[in-house]
Design a protein around this motif. Structure first.
Motif, short mmCIF file in Angstrom:
data_model
loop_
_atom_site.label_atom_id
_atom_site.label_comp_id
_atom_site.label_asym_id
_atom_site.label_seq_id
_atom_site.Cartn_x
_atom_site.Cartn_y
_atom_site.Cartn_z
N GLU A 1 14.47 13.75 -2.21
CA GLU A 1 14.48 12.43 -1.59
C GLU A 1 13.26 12.24 -0.70
OE1 GLU A 1 18.61 10.66 -0.41
OE2 GLU A 1 18.52 12.76 0.19
N LYS A 2 12.60 11.13 -0.85
CA LYS A 2 11.51 10.78 0.04
C LYS A 2 12.10 10.34 1.38
CE LYS A 2 7.54 7.64 0.42
NZ LYS A 2 6.79 6.54 -0.24
N PRO A 3 11.60 10.85 2.50
CA PRO A 3 12.13 10.41 3.79
C PRO A 3 12.04 8.90 3.95
CG PRO A 3 10.68 12.32 4.05
CD PRO A 3 10.54 11.87 2.63
N VAL A 4 13.14 8.29 4.35
CA VAL A 4 13.15 6.84 4.49
C VAL A 4 12.22 6.41 5.63
CG1 VAL A 4 15.17 6.86 6.03
CG2 VAL A 4 14.63 4.81 4.68
N TRP A 5 12.11 7.25 6.64
CA TRP A 5 11.10 7.06 7.68
C TRP A 5 9.98 8.02 7.37
CZ3 TRP A 5 15.57 8.57 11.36
CH2 TRP A 5 16.53 7.55 11.40
N ASN A 6 8.84 7.53 6.95
CA ASN A 6 7.76 8.45 6.59
C ASN A 6 6.42 7.90 7.06
OD1 ASN A 6 6.30 7.13 4.04
ND2 ASN A 6 8.52 6.81 3.79
N LEU A 7 5.56 8.83 7.45
CA LEU A 7 4.27 8.47 8.01
C LEU A 7 3.36 7.81 6.98
CD1 LEU A 7 3.50 11.59 10.23
CD2 LEU A 7 4.22 9.32 10.96
N HIS A 8 3.52 8.20 5.71
CA HIS A 8 2.64 7.64 4.69
C HIS A 8 2.75 6.13 4.62
CE1 HIS A 8 1.17 6.61 0.66
NE2 HIS A 8 0.39 7.69 0.78
N ASP A 9 3.98 5.63 4.59
CA ASP A 9 4.19 4.19 4.52
C ASP A 9 3.92 3.51 5.86
OD1 ASP A 9 4.86 4.65 1.92
OD2 ASP A 9 7.03 4.40 2.22
N ALA A 10 4.35 4.17 6.95
CA ALA A 10 4.19 3.56 8.27
C ALA A 10 2.72 3.39 8.64
CB ALA A 10 4.91 4.41 9.32
N LEU A 11 1.88 4.36 8.24
CA LEU A 11 0.46 4.30 8.58
C LEU A 11 -0.38 3.68 7.47
CD1 LEU A 11 0.07 7.84 10.20
CD2 LEU A 11 0.47 5.65 11.34
N HIS A 12 0.27 3.26 6.38
CA HIS A 12 -0.43 2.66 5.23
C HIS A 12 -1.55 3.58 4.73
CE1 HIS A 12 1.78 -1.04 6.06
NE2 HIS A 12 1.37 -0.97 7.32
N LEU A 13 -1.19 4.84 4.54
CA LEU A 13 -2.18 5.81 4.09
C LEU A 13 -2.47 5.63 2.60
CD1 LEU A 13 -0.76 8.99 5.89
CD2 LEU A 13 -2.66 7.52 6.62
N PRO A 14 -3.65 6.01 2.17
CA PRO A 14 -3.98 5.91 0.74
C PRO A 14 -3.13 6.87 -0.09
CG PRO A 14 -5.69 7.11 1.92
CD PRO A 14 -4.78 6.55 2.96
N GLU A 15 -3.02 6.61 -1.39
CA GLU A 15 -2.16 7.40 -2.26
C GLU A 15 -2.62 8.86 -2.36
OE1 GLU A 15 0.76 6.78 -3.80
OE2 GLU A 15 0.72 4.98 -2.57
N TRP A 16 -3.90 9.10 -2.17
CA TRP A 16 -4.40 10.47 -2.33
C TRP A 16 -4.12 11.36 -1.11
CZ3 TRP A 16 -7.87 11.89 1.41
CH2 TRP A 16 -8.56 10.86 2.06
N LEU A 17 -3.61 10.78 -0.04
CA LEU A 17 -3.37 11.53 1.19
C LEU A 17 -1.88 11.57 1.51
CD1 LEU A 17 -4.57 13.00 3.65
CD2 LEU A 17 -4.72 10.78 4.80
N SER A 18 -1.37 12.77 1.77
CA SER A 18 0.04 12.95 2.15
C SER A 18 0.09 13.62 3.52
CB SER A 18 0.78 13.82 1.13
OG SER A 18 0.78 13.23 -0.14
N VAL A 19 0.91 13.06 4.41
CA VAL A 19 1.11 13.62 5.74
C VAL A 19 2.60 13.60 6.04
CG1 VAL A 19 0.62 13.41 8.20
CG2 VAL A 19 -1.15 12.83 6.53
#
Length: 557
Positions: free
Chosen positions: A80-98
């Motif tokens: 499961e992808k965390p419903v609260w996640n930094l990737h979406d919140a910070l609008h990070l590019p697809e190539w970067l995961s945090v």
């Protein structure tokens, strides 16, 4: 839509068949791409209606830092992808995961099964408590088929007596490893290498590993610190058929160590970078096959450990080959399932890491097994009941310190034991060494976001005259207990539960009780050879039974 929580032992294998033949279809992509598969509104060229692909089904991540498993380069995302996640919140590019994760666990144990520690720790029984904190930062960059990844993990404790090693349950490397690199590697992966329909991944650098049943190689779930290795790992997958992993690595030493060289290190307030053990090599391979016959899966493996001494890490110079085979069928509603795993071990080992016995080399031959049979009822609450038995040979010749005496105490290498024998932490009473234990478990889930387990085990020693403890069982590190009456250690029952508020916030709790048997009530701490200490100065284990309780919160972004 979510899949039921699976046992920790199947963490790596649950992904094995998740990516189907659609990967193989790329073999003819150069021809078909030119022609195209023209579709509009779900209608193909021939006019037939194409069925909608079913929504994906995900497993909930374990109660530990596991953001690094959210994107498997060959099998895709099975957690499961965390419903609260930094990737979406910070609008990070697809190539970067945090990803950031934080776990807090409170533990309490009364009348501990190990009543005393070697000098300089005081001889004292009673209970203890601890707050174990595990904080993790995961960063990954994808550039084409390459991935560059780093994981920073901080594991520390508080509230545990005085916070030093001069306590009955001192903080040690299983609970404390202040901020360090858990992983740091570069990998190359192709889901359809040379249009063969096979996936290949090559990973080089510091990394953690979960292989097979995780009984011999694992990233521990319950334990506060992790096992990691520096080297190269190659993975090849023929989707829905087989998977092969090969590796050549150096184990990473967690510093500072609590051992005979640095017995008084204050692990909580001292930082020292972890280092690769350049004098030790751990290598091997495992081949896993799926659906070989009527949903029956199998795996065969061979691991090799070649251990050497370094200035801050005296060893028993273990030189082991460990072959094994596992045959299993996964649980399914309304169906029976089973697991049968056998592990052998042979080679040489020194009698002790330090002291007068450090130069006595013995032949080593040992074995272990796990047998499990269960049934998943097609009923509300999805109950599954299963019987199990675990055996790991003990040392028949602990009294004989000559080189001619064979060592037969099984060594679980870098495996995890919590999913078989109960939690680690400040309890950790049982490991896969010198044990003969039947038991059963009952799993049930009243709701999709809640799951529970009740379990019971009867524990004997495989060799009653050998020690109860780890594979070394010497006073130079964490001591064992030996010299007790008979071989019956006791009866352990446990009840655990998990609640998932959502995919970012989870809670679990558990209680274990050990009804001590004659051996646990009368055994004494071990000496430098793993035998019982003699004399009135060495107190026996308290007669009171042991209670252990924990409650955990896991937050991931």
């Amino acid at each position: 839509m979510h899949r039921r929580i699976v046992p920790d032992a199947n963490i790596t294998n649950q992904n094995f068949r998740s990516l189907m033949m659609r990967k193989k279809s790329r073999t003819s992509i150069t021809v078909n791409h030119a022609l195209g598969l023209l579709t509009a509104g779900g209608v193909c060229i021939g006019g037939s209606t194409q069925a909608a692909e079913p929504p994906p089904s995900y497993s909930r991540a374990p109660m530990a830092a596991y953001n690094f498993m959210m994107q498997d380069p060959l099998l895709g995302n099975s957690y499961e992808k965390p419903v609260w996640n930094l990737h979406d919140a910070l609008h990070l590019p697809e190539w970067l995961s945090v990803g950031v994760e934080q776990r807090t666990r409170y533990e309490s144990v009364s009348d501990t099964f190990k009543a005393s520690q070697p000098s300089p720790a005081p001889k004292a029984g009673g209970g203890d408590q601890q707050i174990a904190l595990q904080s993790d930062l995961w960063i990954q960059a994808k550039l084409g088929k390459f991935r560059f990844a780093a994981e920073f993990l901080d594991a520390r404790t508080t509230l545990s007596d005085d916070g030093t090693n001069n306590t009955p349950n001192p903080p040690n490397n299983s609970s404390v490893d202040t901020l360090d690199f858990a992983q740091g590697y570069v990998s190359w992966a192709d889901q359809n290498v040379f249009f063969s329909g096979k996936g290949v991944e090559v990973k080089a650098g510091r990394q953690t590993m979960d292989l097979g049943s995780r009984r011999l190689i694992a990233r521990p779930i319950f334990r506060n610190t992790v096992n990691n290795f520096t080297g190269v790992r190659v993975r090849v997958i023929d989707y829905d058929h087989w998977q092969f992993n090969a590796f050549a690595t150096m184990p990473v030493l967690r510093f500072p160590q609590y051992n005979s060289v640095t017995p008084n290190a204050d692990l909580i307030n001292h930082h020292q970078w972890d280092e690769e053990d350049t004098q030790t090599w751990f290598s091997g391979g495992i081949l896993e096959g799926s659906n070989l016959y009527k949903n029956i899966n199998a795996e065969v493996y061979l691991y090799h450990l070649d251990e050497g001494d370094s200035r801050l890490n005296p060893t028993r110079n273990r030189r082991y080959f460990t072959p094994g085979i596992r045959i299993y069928q996964k649980p399914g509603k309304g169906n029976f399932d089973f697991t049968a795993e056998g592990m052998g071990q042979f080679g040489t080992v020194k009698y002790a890491a330090t002291g007068a016995f450090a130069n006595t080399e013995k032949q080593h031959e040992a074995w272990s097994s796990h047998i499990e049979a269960g049934y998943s009822f097609d009923l509300p609450w999805s109950p599954r009941f299963y019987l199990e038995h675990d055996y790991a040979s003990g040392n028949k010749n602990w009294k004989n310190n000559s080189a001619s005496a064979e060592d037969s105490r099984f060594d679980p290498l870098f495996g995890a034991s919590d999913f078989d024998f109960g939690p680690a932490g400040i309890y950790g009473a049982f490991q896969r060494t010198n044990i003969n234990s039947p038991g059963y478990k009952l799993d049930f889930a009243p709701r999709n976001d809640m799951s529970f387990r009740f379990q019971q085990r009867l524990i004997w020693l495989a060799e009653g005259q050998d020690c109860w403890g780890g594979p070394a069982c010497t006073a130079g590190t964490t001591p064992g207990l030996a010299g007790g009456n008979g071989s019956y250690v006791g009866n352990q029952i446990g009840f655990t539960g998990r609640y998932n508020f959502n995919s970012s916030l989870n809670f679990d709790a558990g209680w274990y009780h050990l009804f001590k048997g004659d051996f646990a009530k009368s055994a004494k701490q071990t000496n430098a050879t793993g035998a019982a200490q003699t004399g009135a100065a060495y107190a026996t284990t308290p007669g009171a039974d042991t209670d252990y309780f924990f409650v955990t919160s896991q937050l991931r972004f």
